[in-house]
Design a protein around this motif. Sequence first.
Motif, PDB file in Angstrom:
ATOM      1  N   GLU A 268      -3.773 -14.229  41.820  1.00  0.00           N
ATOM      2  CA  GLU A 268      -4.395 -14.774  40.614  1.00  0.00           C
ATOM      3  C   GLU A 268      -3.334 -15.308  39.655  1.00  0.00           C
ATOM      4  O   GLU A 268      -2.262 -14.709  39.507  1.00  0.00           O
ATOM      5  CB  GLU A 268      -5.220 -13.694  39.898  1.00  0.00           C
ATOM      6  N   LEU A 269      -3.653 -16.446  38.998  1.00  0.00           N
ATOM      7  CA  LEU A 269      -2.738 -17.012  38.014  1.00  0.00           C
ATOM      8  C   LEU A 269      -2.564 -16.033  36.864  1.00  0.00           C
ATOM      9  O   LEU A 269      -3.547 -15.616  36.231  1.00  0.00           O
ATOM     10  CB  LEU A 269      -3.280 -18.346  37.502  1.00  0.00           C
ATOM     11  N   ALA A 270      -1.328 -15.653  36.578  1.00  0.00           N
ATOM     12  CA  ALA A 270      -1.062 -14.666  35.527  1.00  0.00           C
ATOM     13  C   ALA A 270      -0.573 -15.333  34.246  1.00  0.00           C
ATOM     14  O   ALA A 270      -1.112 -15.107  33.161  1.00  0.00           O
ATOM     15  CB  ALA A 270      -0.038 -13.644  36.010  1.00  0.00           C
ATOM     16  N   ARG A 271       0.452 -16.196  34.365  1.00  0.00           N
ATOM     17  CA  ARG A 271       1.001 -16.865  33.179  1.00  0.00           C
ATOM     18  C   ARG A 271       1.487 -18.251  33.563  1.00  0.00           C
ATOM     19  O   ARG A 271       1.825 -18.497  34.722  1.00  0.00           O
ATOM     20  CB  ARG A 271       2.161 -16.062  32.576  1.00  0.00           C
ATOM     21  N   GLU A 272       1.517 -19.146  32.563  1.00  0.00           N
ATOM     22  CA  GLU A 272       2.084 -20.462  32.803  1.00  0.00           C
ATOM     23  C   GLU A 272       2.745 -20.968  31.522  1.00  0.00           C
ATOM     24  O   GLU A 272       2.305 -20.652  30.409  1.00  0.00           O
ATOM     25  CB  GLU A 272       1.030 -21.447  33.307  1.00  0.00           C
ATOM     26  N   TYR A 273       3.815 -21.731  31.716  1.00  0.00           N
ATOM     27  CA  TYR A 273       4.595 -22.258  30.601  1.00  0.00           C
ATOM     28  C   TYR A 273       4.907 -23.720  30.875  1.00  0.00           C
ATOM     29  O   TYR A 273       4.962 -24.160  32.028  1.00  0.00           O
ATOM     30  CB  TYR A 273       5.901 -21.477  30.435  1.00  0.00           C
ATOM     31  N   GLN A 274       5.134 -24.500  29.807  1.00  0.00           N
ATOM     32  CA  GLN A 274       5.525 -25.896  29.945  1.00  0.00           C
ATOM     33  C   GLN A 274       7.005 -25.959  30.319  1.00  0.00           C
ATOM     34  O   GLN A 274       7.862 -25.464  29.571  1.00  0.00           O
ATOM     35  CB  GLN A 274       5.288 -26.649  28.633  1.00  0.00           C
ATOM     36  N   THR A 275       7.307 -26.551  31.451  1.00  0.00           N
ATOM     37  CA  THR A 275       8.694 -26.588  31.936  1.00  0.00           C
ATOM     38  C   THR A 275       9.627 -27.226  30.920  1.00  0.00           C
ATOM     39  O   THR A 275      10.719 -26.715  30.644  1.00  0.00           O
ATOM     40  CB  THR A 275       8.772 -27.366  33.263  1.00  0.00           C
ATOM     41  N   ALA A 276       9.212 -28.346  30.353  1.00  0.00           N
ATOM     42  CA  ALA A 276      10.072 -29.093  29.438  1.00  0.00           C
ATOM     43  C   ALA A 276      10.342 -28.342  28.143  1.00  0.00           C
ATOM     44  O   ALA A 276      11.313 -28.632  27.440  1.00  0.00           O
ATOM     45  CB  ALA A 276       9.450 -30.451  29.137  1.00  0.00           C
ATOM     46  N   LYS A 277       9.488 -27.384  27.814  1.00  0.00           N
ATOM     47  CA  LYS A 277       9.645 -26.662  26.542  1.00  0.00           C
ATOM     48  C   LYS A 277      10.460 -25.378  26.677  1.00  0.00           C
ATOM     49  O   LYS A 277      10.735 -24.712  25.681  1.00  0.00           O
ATOM     50  CB  LYS A 277       8.257 -26.333  25.972  1.00  0.00           C
ATOM     51  N   LEU A 278      10.823 -25.030  27.895  1.00  0.00           N
ATOM     52  CA  LEU A 278      11.567 -23.789  28.098  1.00  0.00           C
ATOM     53  C   LEU A 278      13.051 -23.981  27.790  1.00  0.00           C
ATOM     54  O   LEU A 278      13.658 -24.985  28.174  1.00  0.00           O
ATOM     55  CB  LEU A 278      11.415 -23.308  29.535  1.00  0.00           C
ATOM     56  N   SER A 279      13.619 -23.020  27.132  1.00  0.00           N
ATOM     57  CA  SER A 279      15.058 -23.034  26.830  1.00  0.00           C
ATOM     58  C   SER A 279      15.562 -21.599  26.800  1.00  0.00           C
ATOM     59  O   SER A 279      14.783 -20.648  26.856  1.00  0.00           O
ATOM     60  CB  SER A 279      15.316 -23.718  25.481  1.00  0.00           C
ATOM     61  N   GLU A 280      16.879 -21.454  26.733  1.00  0.00           N
ATOM     62  CA  GLU A 280      17.512 -20.131  26.663  1.00  0.00           C
ATOM     63  C   GLU A 280      17.040 -19.214  27.796  1.00  0.00           C
ATOM     64  O   GLU A 280      16.779 -18.033  27.601  1.00  0.00           O
ATOM     65  CB  GLU A 280      17.215 -19.456  25.303  1.00  0.00           C
ATOM     66  N   LEU A 281      16.959 -19.779  28.991  1.00  0.00           N
ATOM     67  CA  LEU A 281      16.538 -18.957  30.130  1.00  0.00           C
ATOM     68  C   LEU A 281      17.652 -17.999  30.525  1.00  0.00           C
ATOM     69  O   LEU A 281      18.802 -18.403  30.678  1.00  0.00           O
ATOM     70  CB  LEU A 281      16.180 -19.848  31.328  1.00  0.00           C
ATOM     71  N   ILE A 282      17.289 -16.738  30.685  1.00  0.00           N
ATOM     72  CA  ILE A 282      18.292 -15.733  31.032  1.00  0.00           C
ATOM     73  C   ILE A 282      17.630 -14.574  31.763  1.00  0.00           C
ATOM     74  O   ILE A 282      16.464 -14.253  31.530  1.00  0.00           O
ATOM     75  CB  ILE A 282      19.010 -15.218  29.747  1.00  0.00           C
TER      76      ILE A 282
END
Length: 725
Positions: free
Chosen positions: A51-65
């Motif tokens: 089941e789909l749990a979460r989704e985010y806009q790829t272009a809006k993501l930053s500071e990935l760690i």
Amino acid sequence: MLLRYDPPEALREELANAVYIIPFDMDYEGNSADCWCAVDEEKVRTYVNGELAREYQTAKLSELIVHLSVGAAELYAEEDGQPALIAYFSRRHSDRFAELAKAIKIYNEYKVWTESTEDKETVCPKCGRQLIRGTAVCPFCAPKGSVIGRILKEMKPYYKGMLLVFGGYILSSLISIAIPVMNQRLVDNYLAPQKGPISHALIIVAAIFVAYISSTLISIYSNRRSSKIGNSFSNDLRTMSYSKIQAMSVSSISKRTPGDLMRRITTDTSNVQSFITGTCQSALLQITTLVIVTIIMFVVNWKLALWAYAPVPIVIFVTVQLRRIIKLRNESMWRWASRSNSILYDIIRGIRVVKSFGTEKLEIEKYTKVSRKLADVTVENERLWAVLIPIFGFIVGSSEFIVLYFGGKSVLGEQMTVGQLIQFVSFLGYIYSPLNTLTLLPQQLTSFFTSASKLFEVLDEIQDVEDCEEVEDFEVVGNIKFEDVYFGYNVFEPVLKGINFEIKPGEMVGIVGPTGVGKSTLINLIMRFYDVTGGRVTIDGHDVRNISQQTLRENIGIVFQETFLFAGTIYDNIAYAKPDALPEEIFAATKIANAHEFIIKLPDGYNTKIGENGYTMSGGERQRIAIARAVLRNPAILILDEATAALDTETEHLIQEALERLIKGRTTFAIAHRLSTLRHATKLVCINKGKVAEMGTHDELLEKKGIYYNLVMAQRQTTKMAGAK
């Protein structure tokens, strides 16, 4: 790092267009779950138990760690300045998510998806255990059936010979088994007490003697034929391995150490050979003997036969319980042996550097440390078997006392004859010998599967640089074009970012820039040692990926900064570029390269042996031989990689003259720190931070007073300081 896995059937259609698909194993509460993360140009989505749990806009993501905690890790990011927990997973997935974070950052900055590879996969994707360095094979998950199937496939040409050998062993075994039967007849019918005529007894004795001789002769024949087949098969494996390594791309070879590759060609092939032609045949023979003798024993006295086999379940139970320890210790031995070979190879190859810095003691200590670790692991392994084998032998052998006790009672009770007891006791040897052999089989099987898996891993490796099915055949003119090229040796850390420039036929283009900006990488892409991760490199309008590697490299001549010469004669080293070249062609090439004069002054001239890598010659002499080799190839495209670096002025002048003759009428791609080398360049391309920073003629770039201007001024200042000294 592998970042695209096959999702479950329920998600396959929904994730068909995802760029990266990777599994993980925890939901957002930290519970174990079947989870997947999918990334495309628009969204980063996670699924928990389908089941789909979460989704985010790829272009809006930053500071990935990736944050590491005790027993678990999280991939965090910011979306429009707000914290976002993308995934929660056990730490064995942390490296993979760290690479995913880099990939998303690069896409958001450059709008390019880097290719997913297996370059740095450090854990088994199936069980999560740490993989041995230099291999992608997990000893716990590798399918044993596929290894055996592959061995049988490779041995197909030897089937007839192997069947003949095995038939010989079976016949020898049957004759040997017949000897105790004849002994029983001899004892019961003629000796205890004497019944029949002595002449009949002598006939049986003669038959026993003939059986011994026949069994021995058949064994000798089978052993010799087995040895021949084994050596032929081992040679096939070595040749296949060597051919595959030759066909590997530079990228594939660089993933492994030379010692690792050498071990696969030598030790691993030898282990496979010894198992197939030694252990395997012996085990099959012993099992066959065991079955036949067991049937005879149960026919003679089934109760006594049961007592003979009483200790066997104990041995089998202990062996099964220890198989994991045996496997781990064999893997450890392989790893330390490979590391020992690598150190030895590096030290021997770099012995001049070692001696010049006086670090012999340091290198001895380093090798001694690894060698000692290998010895310790080997001793631990052998110590285990040194304890187990005598114990197994005692347990199995103890049944002989039981058999003698109950057998003796049966003889005294006249339930069996003395000859039958002697026959029965003789058959015990036929049982215990196979059982003792079979107790060693787990160790030998583990060693075989370890070596075979690593050998076939190389043989079956899918190349990252391969010719396409329908290669384009054309006459190379020499127009080279870089079209929006992206590339990184680590695919998530680009060295080149959006490179665009063109070299027209007959032009000489100089590549300049600070150290480490990607100049030599451009050469690797033209030669197709690596494939681009974005954009394309074309020659005469044809993508280099659509040109056969053989055709591509036949039309390219290259002179490296560090010239490699093979141990052999000067003539052979020059002729390496064109093995069928006539002597006149060799002499013409050396004259163009300004090498003919110094060669003919040598005691043996062109037949002078130069030793490994030409260390008996000066740097300038080696370089001129390399230029002669490139001249002999007569390529349409010429690549010069720091061809005059680290040479004195007089030698540089000779090489410059040679290069001027060499570049005439050819498309020339030149890299140089000594900017004087590029005075004949049609144009200069200045690379900085992986991009084309400046492009133009020498005068045009000086007028800009940019990066190239600063390089020229810095070099002039260095020259003045050297002159002042």
